[in-house]
Design a protein around this motif. Structure first.
Motif, PDB file in Angstrom:
ATOM      1  N   VAL A 613     -11.217  25.264  10.976  1.00  0.00           N
ATOM      2  CA  VAL A 613     -11.112  27.416  11.429  1.00  0.00           C
ATOM      3  C   VAL A 613      -9.863  26.909  12.942  1.00  0.00           C
ATOM      4  CG1 VAL A 613     -13.293  27.142  11.662  1.00  0.00           C
ATOM      5  CG2 VAL A 613     -12.537  26.093  13.220  1.00  0.00           C
ATOM      6  N   VAL A 614      -9.013  25.923  13.040  1.00  0.00           N
ATOM      7  CA  VAL A 614      -7.779  25.782  14.292  1.00  0.00           C
ATOM      8  C   VAL A 614      -7.318  26.941  14.239  1.00  0.00           C
ATOM      9  CG1 VAL A 614      -6.990  25.162  16.131  1.00  0.00           C
ATOM     10  CG2 VAL A 614      -9.358  23.563  15.198  1.00  0.00           C
ATOM     11  N   PRO A 615      -6.834  28.252  14.682  1.00  0.00           N
ATOM     12  CA  PRO A 615      -5.813  28.633  14.345  1.00  0.00           C
ATOM     13  C   PRO A 615      -4.875  28.098  15.257  1.00  0.00           C
ATOM     14  CG  PRO A 615      -6.954  29.596  16.324  1.00  0.00           C
ATOM     15  CD  PRO A 615      -7.555  28.744  16.005  1.00  0.00           C
ATOM     16  N   GLY A 616      -3.246  28.462  14.615  1.00  0.00           N
ATOM     17  CA  GLY A 616      -2.067  28.092  14.607  1.00  0.00           C
ATOM     18  C   GLY A 616      -1.573  27.132  13.129  1.00  0.00           C
ATOM     19  N   GLY A 617      -1.525  26.024  13.992  1.00  0.00           N
ATOM     20  CA  GLY A 617      -0.717  25.253  12.473  1.00  0.00           C
ATOM     21  C   GLY A 617       0.618  24.569  13.197  1.00  0.00           C
ATOM     22  N   CYS A 618       1.072  23.496  12.885  1.00  0.00           N
ATOM     23  CA  CYS A 618       2.414  23.105  12.558  1.00  0.00           C
ATOM     24  C   CYS A 618       3.514  23.805  11.766  1.00  0.00           C
ATOM     25  CB  CYS A 618       2.178  21.896  13.434  1.00  0.00           C
ATOM     26  SG  CYS A 618       3.525  21.288  14.148  1.00  0.00           S
ATOM     27  N   PRO A 619       3.821  24.657  11.236  1.00  0.00           N
ATOM     28  CA  PRO A 619       4.489  24.970  10.296  1.00  0.00           C
ATOM     29  C   PRO A 619       5.703  23.868  10.081  1.00  0.00           C
ATOM     30  CG  PRO A 619       4.216  27.252  11.322  1.00  0.00           C
ATOM     31  CD  PRO A 619       3.363  26.005  12.179  1.00  0.00           C
ATOM     32  N   ALA A 620       6.904  23.747  10.994  1.00  0.00           N
ATOM     33  CA  ALA A 620       7.239  22.656  11.048  1.00  0.00           C
ATOM     34  C   ALA A 620       7.510  20.956  10.620  1.00  0.00           C
ATOM     35  CB  ALA A 620       8.415  23.002  12.249  1.00  0.00           C
ATOM     36  N   CYS A 621       5.967  21.136  10.877  1.00  0.00           N
ATOM     37  CA  CYS A 621       5.622  19.626  10.855  1.00  0.00           C
ATOM     38  C   CYS A 621       5.820  19.560   9.635  1.00  0.00           C
ATOM     39  CB  CYS A 621       4.382  19.313  12.299  1.00  0.00           C
ATOM     40  SG  CYS A 621       4.151  19.720  13.350  1.00  0.00           S
ATOM     41  N   ASP A 622       5.593  17.575   9.426  1.00  0.00           N
ATOM     42  CA  ASP A 622       5.390  16.778   8.076  1.00  0.00           C
ATOM     43  C   ASP A 622       4.182  17.078   7.980  1.00  0.00           C
ATOM     44  OD1 ASP A 622       5.689  15.903   6.355  1.00  0.00           O
ATOM     45  OD2 ASP A 622       6.213  13.735   6.713  1.00  0.00           O
ATOM     46  N   ILE A 623       3.646  18.480   7.494  1.00  0.00           N
ATOM     47  CA  ILE A 623       2.298  18.528   6.955  1.00  0.00           C
ATOM     48  C   ILE A 623       1.795  18.167   5.473  1.00  0.00           C
ATOM     49  CG2 ILE A 623       0.831  20.450   5.571  1.00  0.00           C
ATOM     50  CD1 ILE A 623       2.143  21.456   8.543  1.00  0.00           C
ATOM     51  N   PRO A 624       2.905  17.635   4.759  1.00  0.00           N
ATOM     52  CA  PRO A 624       1.959  16.610   4.601  1.00  0.00           C
ATOM     53  C   PRO A 624       1.500  15.544   3.993  1.00  0.00           C
ATOM     54  CG  PRO A 624       3.897  17.629   3.111  1.00  0.00           C
ATOM     55  CD  PRO A 624       4.252  18.241   4.462  1.00  0.00           C
ATOM     56  N   THR A 625       2.299  14.302   5.230  1.00  0.00           N
ATOM     57  CA  THR A 625       1.663  13.689   5.527  1.00  0.00           C
ATOM     58  C   THR A 625       1.209  13.368   7.077  1.00  0.00           C
ATOM     59  OG1 THR A 625       4.656  12.741   6.067  1.00  0.00           O
ATOM     60  CG2 THR A 625       3.312  11.526   7.465  1.00  0.00           C
ATOM     61  N   LEU A 626       0.437  14.868   7.189  1.00  0.00           N
ATOM     62  CA  LEU A 626      -0.244  15.367   7.933  1.00  0.00           C
ATOM     63  C   LEU A 626      -1.808  15.098   7.279  1.00  0.00           C
ATOM     64  CD1 LEU A 626      -1.379  15.783  11.034  1.00  0.00           C
ATOM     65  CD2 LEU A 626      -0.981  18.035  10.747  1.00  0.00           C
ATOM     66  N   TYR A 627      -1.577  15.853   7.198  1.00  0.00           N
ATOM     67  CA  TYR A 627      -2.663  15.151   5.847  1.00  0.00           C
ATOM     68  C   TYR A 627      -3.167  14.714   4.809  1.00  0.00           C
ATOM     69  CZ  TYR A 627      -4.349  20.180   6.923  1.00  0.00           C
ATOM     70  OH  TYR A 627      -4.336  21.710   7.478  1.00  0.00           O
ATOM     71  N   GLU A 628      -2.106  13.728   4.521  1.00  0.00           N
ATOM     72  CA  GLU A 628      -2.523  12.516   4.135  1.00  0.00           C
ATOM     73  C   GLU A 628      -3.276  11.412   5.042  1.00  0.00           C
ATOM     74  OE1 GLU A 628       0.226   8.921   2.519  1.00  0.00           O
ATOM     75  OE2 GLU A 628       0.917  10.494   2.945  1.00  0.00           O
TER      76      GLU A 628
END
Length: 754
Positions: A613-628
């Motif tokens: 539920v946290v707003p924001g996020g990090c669109p420029a980040c390495d999202i696949p690695t983050l969620y892995e």
């Protein structure tokens, strides 16, 4: 001793030879004289040489001996010395009492540290132990024989506490002070003496003068979005019945609460039949309001939180309430107009609430609404009433716990604890200053500030190693760290002499404790409104200085660490640094890790189960690695078994678990850096732990707790997971405790979120 004559050699000098005309005897005589003189000189020379070498040898031996002694003490002092101060010995006793030496650290570190966390057959967590310690300290402060200046903030604080503790005087007053309050509100049918003012007039008095909100709650809070200016917010009330119609045993719950309301009316001198009639209708009103309400989670899912509107628009939605006069009375001296922007947390409830009021039967509806409001007021004033009212409320609470199927709770809370709670509510700045002055010296504040600086610097250095963050996001975090405000102990403003005296000028101590209580309540509300209208003050903490919870405010970019937390056994300037970095340092690092919440809270379609539920996020980040890595964390925590009765939701606790792991990593990095810069580290005796082992022991100590079922609103994992989860994922822990690979605390795979 003379040197012997030289031995004749072939071709050399012979005795029978003569030199010139000298006879052999003359020659021998002369040579004997020469020998004698030469022997005496050489003997003296030899003796001096021996003496010189003897002195040199003695000096060398002495120097070697001295050097050896110095070398011994030098090498001896380089190692950690045991801390034998009273606070350290007390901490050792606590560790030995709590820990289970038979548990294997590499198999079950939680049991090794927290296995015996039981006193008097009651399991508690360490924060609860510290909280009770702070409460006892507050009691000693308030009961000390200190001659405070008359009408000073400290004198009024102590006087209120003593008035609260004077139960004989409170019981002697009986219900009379409460009857006076009811008469001021226009009386009610139950008492037989009523003037029955307009419904909205009574409602306005209840909310503005007595702080009671029977139909809705109104308060000032910062806007959820920048620039976070204070805004009036309207929400559901605190219902007297904390259960909904779908609740199991709801009819029995209603009967228990009806019996309670009957007791209140009878204690106020009402006829039993009349009381029963009005209490029954009051229960119907409450039930109808509950039907119109929704749980916070449901409102959040439906997007019905923070609905912006105006007072004029609210008047159209809910015409049963005179909104503008009521809000003007509550928030005086604010200047309000119909176009004033406000926030409503559920417009549907407000509409339903207005319908409940408007649909009351016309015959006697004013009497019933008046009774409903007064019965609700009496319940909120019970802490200031005599023992008959308090016993009735205690019996209700016990009955509701039984009907809800919850574990029995002891409601015999000591009177001094209740009085400290009320004193803290009305005199928080002054009581906080008194607590800090007694328990948190300038030296402790400086040491805690330095510890936080080491933690913050370690996080700043580690940023470049977070592989899923892009460079722009890392710079944003660096900026946040550089601009971060930190509060240690208590707000600086409340520690100034006489800083809060003017805050209590309007408080009057009446002939009854109820009158004093109401005067303090009105002064607090006015002080709260003034505080929001004035420029932002550092005095506005979300917690009291004696509390044991730290927090980081993302909107204000401030980290707050109250004096109540920075106490033994979690922090002391005399402790070994390993203890302070492992315990208080890990708490500080945990709060700083919440800076990353806005970057970790991005929704990624391939991992919908991990959405937060946290707003924001990090669109420029390495999202696949983050969620892995987040998926790795979730699986890692789910791999541990829990004690019977313990539950947790790995997705629900994901951000807190990530903060725990990051905190442990950063605190250890800060401690190792500190060791490189400082000498003279100490350890705790009798434990047999090295400084690094002591660091991890102290970390686990902070989260030691009972394996109780997790509260629905608790975002943290159960205590055993808060120990095993981060430690088993930390390579240095396995190294310092020599855990073989494949043991529970040294698994084969490690997540690398940080």
């Amino acid at each position: 001793m003379l040197l012997p004559p030289p031995t004749p050699i072939q071709g050399g000098w012979r005795p029978e030879e003569v030199e010139g005309n000298t006879t052999l005897g003359q020659t021998r005589s002369r040579m004997e004289t020469v020998w004698t003189q030469q022997g005496s000189r050489e003997e003296w020379s030899y003796r001096r040489a021996l003496l010189r070498w003897g002195l040199i040898s003695t000096l060398l031996l002495s120097l070697i001996l001295i050097f050896s002694v110095l070398l011994f003490y030098t090498f001896h002092s380089c190692g950690p010395r045991p801390c034998k101060s009273p606070v350290c010995l007390e901490l050792v006793a606590s560790y030995l009492t709590m820990g289970n030496a038979s548990a294997l650290p590499c198999t079950d570190f939680y049991s090794f540290v927290c296995g015996n966390l039981t006193w008097a057959s009651e399991s508690r967590d360490m924060l609860q132990v510290l909280k009770e310690k702070n409460q006892n300290q507050l009691r000693r402060i308030l009961e000390a024989s200190v001659p405070w200046p008359p009408d000073s903030a400290e004198e009024k604080t102590v006087r209120f506490y003593k008035a609260c503790m004077d139960t004989d005087a409170i019981d002697a007053s009986g219900a009379e002070p409460l009857m006076q309050v009811i008469e001021e509100l226009g009386g009610w049918h139950i008492s037989g003496n009523r003037t029955l003012p307009d419904f909205n007039h009574t409602l306005k008095l209840l909310m503005s003068q007595y702080g009671n909100f029977p139909f809705f709650k109104a308060y000032l809070r910062p806007q959820p979005s920048p620039p976070h200016v204070p805004v009036i917010q309207i929400d559901q009330p605190e219902f007297q019945i904390p259960f909904r119609p779908v609740q199991k045993n709801y009819p029995e719950i209603l009967r228990a609460y009806l019996s309670y309301l009957q007791q209140l009316g009878t204690l106020l001198g009402g006829d039993q039949k009349v009381v029963l009639e009005h209490a029954s209708i009051s229960m119907t009103i409450t039930s109808n309001l509950l039907l119109a309400s929704k749980s916070p989670d449901q409102r959040k899912r439906e997007g019905k939180l923070f609905q912006e509107t105006t007072i004029a628009q609210l008047q159209e939605v809910a015409p049963s309430i005179d909104w503008l006069p009521c809000l003007r009375a509550i928030f005086s001296p604010m200047i309000l107009s119909p176009s004033q922007p406000i926030i409503v947390h559920d417009l549907e409830y407000i509409r339903g609430m207005s319908n409940v009021i408007g649909q009351m039967p016309k015959d006697g509806y004013r009497d019933y609404l008046q009774s409903h409001m007064i019965l609700g007021l009496v319940s909120t004033l019970v802490p200031a009433l005599d023992s008959h009212f308090q016993n009735a409320q205690r019996n209700l609470s016990q009955k509701l716990q039984e009907l809800a199927g919850q574990s029995p709770i002891t409601f015999n809370i000591p009177r001094w604890k209740k009085c400290i709670e009320e004193t803290g509510a009305f005199f928080e700045p002054t009581l906080g200053a008194m607590f800090v002055q007694k328990t948190f010296s300038h030296g402790s504040r400086d040491a805690a500030t330095q510890l936080f600086s080491e933690i913050k610097n370690a996080l700043s250095r580690h940023l470049k190693r977070i592989r899923w963050m892009d460079e722009g996001s890392k710079r944003e975090v660096q900026t946040k760290l550089s601009q971060l405000k930190v509060e240690m102990g208590a707000p600086a403003e409340v520690l100034k002499p006489g800083a809060t005296t003017q805050d209590y000028e309007d408080i009057s101590f009446g002939p009854s404790f109820l009158q004093t209580f109401l005067s303090c309540s009105r002064a607090l509300r006015e002080r709260t409104v003034r505080g929001f209208l004035e420029p932002p003050s550092r005095r506005s903490w979300k917690i009291s200085p004696w509390e044991v919870n730290a927090y980081y405010s993302m909107s204000d970019n401030v980290a707050v660490f109250p004096a109540g937390l920075l106490q033994p056994p979690f922090f002391c300037s005399d402790y070994p640094s390993a203890v302070n970095f492992g315990a208080a340092g890990s708490v500080m690092a945990h709060e700083l890790m919440h800076i990353f919440n806005q970057y970790c809270g991005h929704t990624y379609q391939d991992f919908p189960i991990l959405t937060t539920v946290v707003p924001g996020g990090c669109p420029a980040c390495d999202i696949p690695t983050l969620y892995e890595e987040q998926l790795c964390l979730r699986q890692h925590y789910e791999s541990f078994s829990l004690p019977a009765g313990s539950t947790f939701n790995s997705s629900h606790t994901l951000l807190e678990n990530a903060a725990d792991i990051g905190a442990l990593l950063i605190a250890m990095k800060a401690y190792r850096k500190w060791q490189q810069k400082h000498k003279g580290e100490t350890i705790l005796p009798r434990l047999g732990l090295s400084p690094y082992q002591l660091f991890y022991q102290s970390y686990a100590q902070v989260v030691c707790g009972s394996p109780n079922p997790q509260h629905a609103q608790d975002l943290h994992s159960p205590p055993i997971l808060r120990v095993h989860g981060p430690l088993s994922i930390t390579p240095t822990f396995a190294r310092y405790f020599n855990c073989p690979r494949g043991t529970p605390m040294n698994p084969g795979r490690r997540c690398q979120l940080w």
